[in-house]
Write an enzyme that holds these catalytic residues in place. Structure first.
Site, PDB file in Angstrom:
ATOM      1  N   THR A 134      17.159  47.732  43.034  1.00 49.83           N
ATOM      2  CA  THR A 134      17.726  46.502  42.489  1.00 49.83           C
ATOM      3  C   THR A 134      19.114  46.731  41.901  1.00 49.83           C
ATOM      4  O   THR A 134      19.432  47.845  41.465  1.00 49.83           O
ATOM      5  CB  THR A 134      16.798  45.971  41.369  1.00 49.83           C
ATOM      6  OG1 THR A 134      17.444  44.909  40.679  1.00 49.83           O
ATOM      7  CG2 THR A 134      16.476  47.055  40.348  1.00 49.83           C
ATOM      8  N   ASP A 135      19.899  45.658  41.832  1.00 53.50           N
ATOM      9  CA  ASP A 135      21.210  45.759  41.179  1.00 53.50           C
ATOM     10  C   ASP A 135      21.077  45.858  39.657  1.00 53.50           C
ATOM     11  O   ASP A 135      22.048  46.181  38.973  1.00 53.50           O
ATOM     12  CB  ASP A 135      22.110  44.575  41.556  1.00 53.50           C
ATOM     13  CG  ASP A 135      21.555  43.212  41.165  1.00 53.50           C
ATOM     14  OD1 ASP A 135      20.418  43.143  40.645  1.00 53.50           O
ATOM     15  OD2 ASP A 135      22.256  42.196  41.386  1.00 53.50           O
ATOM     16  N   GLU A 136      19.875  45.597  39.122  1.00 50.57           N
ATOM     17  CA  GLU A 136      19.714  45.625  37.659  1.00 50.57           C
ATOM     18  C   GLU A 136      19.889  47.024  37.086  1.00 50.57           C
ATOM     19  O   GLU A 136      20.059  47.180  35.875  1.00 50.57           O
ATOM     20  CB  GLU A 136      18.345  45.051  37.264  1.00 50.57           C
ATOM     21  CG  GLU A 136      18.223  43.594  37.670  1.00 50.57           C
ATOM     22  CD  GLU A 136      17.067  42.852  37.010  1.00 50.57           C
ATOM     23  OE1 GLU A 136      16.549  43.320  35.988  1.00 50.57           O
ATOM     24  OE2 GLU A 136      16.700  41.795  37.536  1.00 50.57           O
ATOM     25  N   TYR A 159      11.885  47.233  33.009  1.00 47.32           N
ATOM     26  CA  TYR A 159      11.836  47.138  34.476  1.00 47.32           C
ATOM     27  C   TYR A 159      13.009  47.895  35.110  1.00 47.32           C
ATOM     28  O   TYR A 159      12.819  48.757  35.972  1.00 47.32           O
ATOM     29  CB  TYR A 159      11.854  45.664  34.923  1.00 47.32           C
ATOM     30  CG  TYR A 159      12.277  45.506  36.360  1.00 47.32           C
ATOM     31  CD1 TYR A 159      11.445  45.926  37.394  1.00 47.32           C
ATOM     32  CD2 TYR A 159      13.535  44.980  36.692  1.00 47.32           C
ATOM     33  CE1 TYR A 159      11.847  45.815  38.726  1.00 47.32           C
ATOM     34  CE2 TYR A 159      13.936  44.869  38.014  1.00 47.32           C
ATOM     35  CZ  TYR A 159      13.097  45.289  39.024  1.00 47.32           C
ATOM     36  OH  TYR A 159      13.493  45.195  40.334  1.00 47.32           O
ATOM     37  N   LYS A 163      13.176  51.291  37.524  1.00 44.05           N
ATOM     38  CA  LYS A 163      13.759  51.339  38.873  1.00 44.05           C
ATOM     39  C   LYS A 163      14.892  52.380  38.920  1.00 44.05           C
ATOM     40  O   LYS A 163      15.036  53.104  39.904  1.00 44.05           O
ATOM     41  CB  LYS A 163      14.280  49.953  39.296  1.00 44.05           C
ATOM     42  CG  LYS A 163      13.201  48.931  39.609  1.00 44.05           C
ATOM     43  CD  LYS A 163      12.305  49.324  40.786  1.00 44.05           C
ATOM     44  CE  LYS A 163      12.978  49.210  42.130  1.00 44.05           C
ATOM     45  NZ  LYS A 163      12.010  49.460  43.240  1.00 44.05           N
TER      46      LYS A 163
HETATM   47  O1  TDX Z   1      11.468  30.460  33.375  1.00 39.14           O
HETATM   48  C1  TDX Z   1      12.536  31.086  33.532  1.00 39.14           C
HETATM   49  N1  TDX Z   1      13.683  30.598  32.958  1.00 39.14           N
HETATM   50  C2  TDX Z   1      14.894  31.227  33.034  1.00 39.14           C
HETATM   51  O2  TDX Z   1      15.910  30.743  32.492  1.00 39.14           O
HETATM   52  C3  TDX Z   1      12.614  32.314  34.273  1.00 39.14           C
HETATM   53  C4  TDX Z   1      11.382  32.886  34.921  1.00 39.14           C
HETATM   54  C5  TDX Z   1      13.844  32.938  34.369  1.00 39.14           C
HETATM   55  N2  TDX Z   1      14.953  32.423  33.758  1.00 39.14           N
HETATM   56  C6  TDX Z   1      16.243  33.115  33.914  1.00 39.14           C
HETATM   57  C7  TDX Z   1      16.234  34.604  33.626  1.00 39.14           C
HETATM   58  C8  TDX Z   1      17.273  35.142  34.597  1.00 39.14           C
HETATM   59  O3  TDX Z   1      18.568  35.026  34.029  1.00 39.14           O
HETATM   60  O4  TDX Z   1      16.578  32.997  35.297  1.00 39.14           O
HETATM   61  C9  TDX Z   1      17.190  34.202  35.801  1.00 39.14           C
HETATM   62  C10 TDX Z   1      16.323  34.732  36.932  1.00 39.14           C
HETATM   63  O5  TDX Z   1      15.127  35.205  36.360  1.00 39.14           O
HETATM   64  P1  TDX Z   1      13.991  35.918  37.228  1.00 39.14           P
HETATM   65  O6  TDX Z   1      13.633  35.029  38.363  1.00 39.14           O
HETATM   66  O7  TDX Z   1      12.918  36.374  36.298  1.00 39.14           O
HETATM   67  O8  TDX Z   1      14.786  37.139  37.872  1.00 39.14           O
HETATM   68  P2  TDX Z   1      15.627  38.347  37.200  1.00 39.14           P
HETATM   69  O9  TDX Z   1      15.177  38.637  35.824  1.00 39.14           O
HETATM   70  O10 TDX Z   1      17.087  38.055  37.398  1.00 39.14           O
HETATM   71  O11 TDX Z   1      15.176  39.573  38.145  1.00 39.14           O
HETATM   72  C11 TDX Z   1      14.987  39.376  39.556  1.00 39.14           C
HETATM   73  O12 TDX Z   1      16.066  39.825  40.313  1.00 39.14           O
HETATM   74  C12 TDX Z   1      16.306  41.200  40.357  1.00 39.14           C
HETATM   75  C13 TDX Z   1      13.712  40.085  40.010  1.00 39.14           C
HETATM   76  O13 TDX Z   1      12.614  39.649  39.237  1.00 39.14           O
HETATM   77  C14 TDX Z   1      13.890  41.566  39.931  1.00 39.14           C
HETATM   78  O14 TDX Z   1      12.721  42.223  40.395  1.00 39.14           O
HETATM   79  C15 TDX Z   1      15.065  41.965  40.768  1.00 39.14           C
HETATM   80  O15 TDX Z   1      15.280  43.341  40.674  1.00 39.14           O
END
Ligand code: TDX
Length: 351
Positions: A134-136, A159, A163
Site C-alpha cells: 500500500t501507499d500508506e 495497519y 504493511k
Molecule cells: O465511514 C468512513 N468515513 C470516512 O470519512 C470511512 C470508513 C472512512 N472515512 C475516510 C477515512 C479516509 O480518509 O475516508 C477515507 C477512506 O477510508 P477507508 O475506505 O477506510 O480507506 P483508507 O483508510 O484510506 O485505506 C484504504 O486504502 C489504502 C484501505 O483500507 C487500505 O487497506 C489501503 O492500503
C-alpha cells in the site's frame, strides 16, 4: 502459461486479480485464503468451475499447510495479497494485523524460499514472489508532491506499520537470500465486490437505505483512487515484467477529498434513485480517525514508463460503474451484510 499462487484471493483486490487472470490470460491460479470476515468466495463464482482455478482454505500463518500447498501445486509465481486491511480495525485491534501481515508474510516467504531452492534451470530463474502493498507505508503528504518509490517509509497506523514491516521482510529476503521478489504499492482501490466497511461501498449502501453518511473530521482528507480492475491489470504486468528487487507504485492519478467522493456518489444516486434525493442531506460529520493521514497521492510514472500501463477508468466512469454494480447485486450485498456468506462457505469448506 504460469501457475500463480495467489494469497488473499477471496478478498476485494485478490478476487479482481483472479477474475482478470482466469478471464484474460492463459495462466492458472491456486487461491490460498483463510476466509476471514472480508473474504468471500461468492466474489469468485464466475471462475469457480474453471479448470485453471483451485481453492485452498489455508491460513498463511500455518507453516505446515503453506508448505503442503507449495509441495502439492509447485507454483511458478506467488502474488501475495492476503492481509488485514482496514485502518480503523487496526486502531482498535492491532494484534491480527501483526499476525497476518507480518508473521504471515514471513511464513509465506520461508515456504516460498524452500520451494524456490529446490527448483532448477528456467523454473528457478523465472520464479517470482510478488508482494502487494500500500501507499500508506510512505505516511502522509502535505499539499504538494507525490509518493515516489525512493521515498523513506513513515507509516502512521498499526495497519500501515504492519504493511511496511512486511515490505521490509520481502526486501530483506531478496538482499539476503537472493529471492526473486518484486513489490508494488498501490493507492486506494474501489470498485465492485468491495467489503462495505470502506468509504465508497459504505456510503453507497447507507445512502440507498437512508442511513447517515459518516464523514471523519472535516472531510478534507485526500485519497488517490484506483479502479480495482486497472490495478489487477497492473499487478499481472508487474508479476511478469517487473525488475527483480524493484518496487513499483500503482495509482490512478485521481486525487479527491473525501467530501468530493461522497458528493460524487450522492449525485449519481440522485439520478439513479431520485426517490431518495438529495442524498447529500444524509452527510453527517463524525469524530475524526486518530492519526488520520491527510493526503495520499501516487506518482505512477515508473510503471507507465516501463510497461506502458495506463488506467482505463477515470474516477467519474469508475465511480458510476461501482454505484451501478451495488444497485444491481443485491444477492452479494445481502450475503455480505447478513453474514450468510460465511455460513455458506463454512458448509462448503468445513475446516
Ligand atoms: O465511514 C468512513 N468515513 C470516512 O470519512 C470511512 C470508513 C472512512 N472515512 C475516510 C477515512 C479516509 O480518509 O475516508 C477515507 C477512506 O477510508 P477507508 O475506505 O477506510 O480507506 P483508507 O483508510 O484510506 O485505506 C484504504 O486504502 C489504502 C484501505 O483500507 C487500505 O487497506 C489501503 O492500503
Amino acid at each position: 502459461m504460469k501457475k500463480i499462487l495467489i494469497t488473499g484471493g477471496a478478498g476485494f483486490i485478490g478476487s479482481a486479480l483472479i477474475r482478470h487472470v482466469i478471464g484474460n490470460t492463459s495462466d492458472s491460479v491456486v487461491n490460498v485464503d483463510k476466509l476471514t470476515y472480508a473474504g468471500n468466495l461468492q466474489s469468485l463464482a464466475s471462475v469457480a468451475d474453471n479448470p485453471r482455478y483451485r481453492f485452498e482454505h489455508v491460513d498463511i500463518c500455518d507453516a505446515a499447510e503453506v508448505a503442503r500447498v507449495f509441495e502439492q501445486h509447485q507454483p511458478d509465481a506467488v502474488m501475495h495479497l492476503a492481509a488485514e486491511s482496514h485502518v480503523d480495525r487496526s486502531i482498535t485491534g492491532p494484534a491480527e494485523f501483526i499476525q497476518t501481515n507480518i508473521v504471515g508474510t514471513y511464513t509465506l516467504l520461508e515456504a516460498a524460499r524452500t520451494h524456490w531452492n529446490k527448483l532448477e534451470g528456467d523454473k528457478k530463474a523465472n520464479f517470482r514472489f510478488h508482494h502487494i502493498s500500500t501507499d500508506e507505508v510512505y505516511g502522509s503528504l502535505g499539499a504538494e508532491g507525490f509518493f515516489t518509490e525512493d521515498m523513506p517509509y513513515e507509516p502512521n497506523s498499526p495497519y500501515s506499520a504492519s504493511k511496511a514491516s512486511s515490505d521490509h521482510l520481502v526486501r530483506a529476503w531478496h538482499h539476503t537470500y537472493g529471492m526473486p521478489v518484486v513489490t508494488t504499492n498501490c493507492s486506494n482501490n474501489y470498485g465492485p465486490y468491495h467489503f462495505p466497511e470502506k468509504l465508497i461501498p459504505l456510503v453507497i449502501l447507507n445512502a440507498v437505505s437512508g442511513k447517515p453518511l459518516p464523514i471523519y473530521g472535516k472531510g478534507d482528507n485526500i485519497r488517490d483512487w484506483l479502479y480495482v480492475d486497472d490495478h489487477a491489470r497492473a499487478l499481472h504486468l508487474v508479476m511478469n515484467k517487473g525488475r527483480l528487487g524493484e518496487t513499483y507504485n500503482i495509482g490512478g492519478w485521481n486525487e479527491k477529498t473525501n467530501l468530493e467522493v461522497v458528493h460524487g456518489i450522492c449525485t449519481i444516486l440522485d439520478e439513479m434513485r431520485p426517490q431518495g434525493a438529495p442524498h447529500a442531506n444524509l452527510i453527517t460529520y463524525v469524530k475524526d480517525r486518530p492519526g488520520h493521514d491527510q493526503r495520499y497521492a501516487i506518482d505512477a510514472s515508473k510503471l507507465e514508463r516501463e510497461f506502458g500501463w495506463k488506467p482505463q477508468e477515470t474516477f467519474e466512469t469508475g465511480l458510476r460503474k461501482t454505484v451501478e454494480w451495488y444497485l444491481s447485486n443485491d444477492a452479494w450485498i445481502k450475503g455480505v451484510t447478513s453474514g450468510a456468506y460465511r455460513e455458506w462457505m463454512q458448509k462448503q469448506y468445513a475446516a
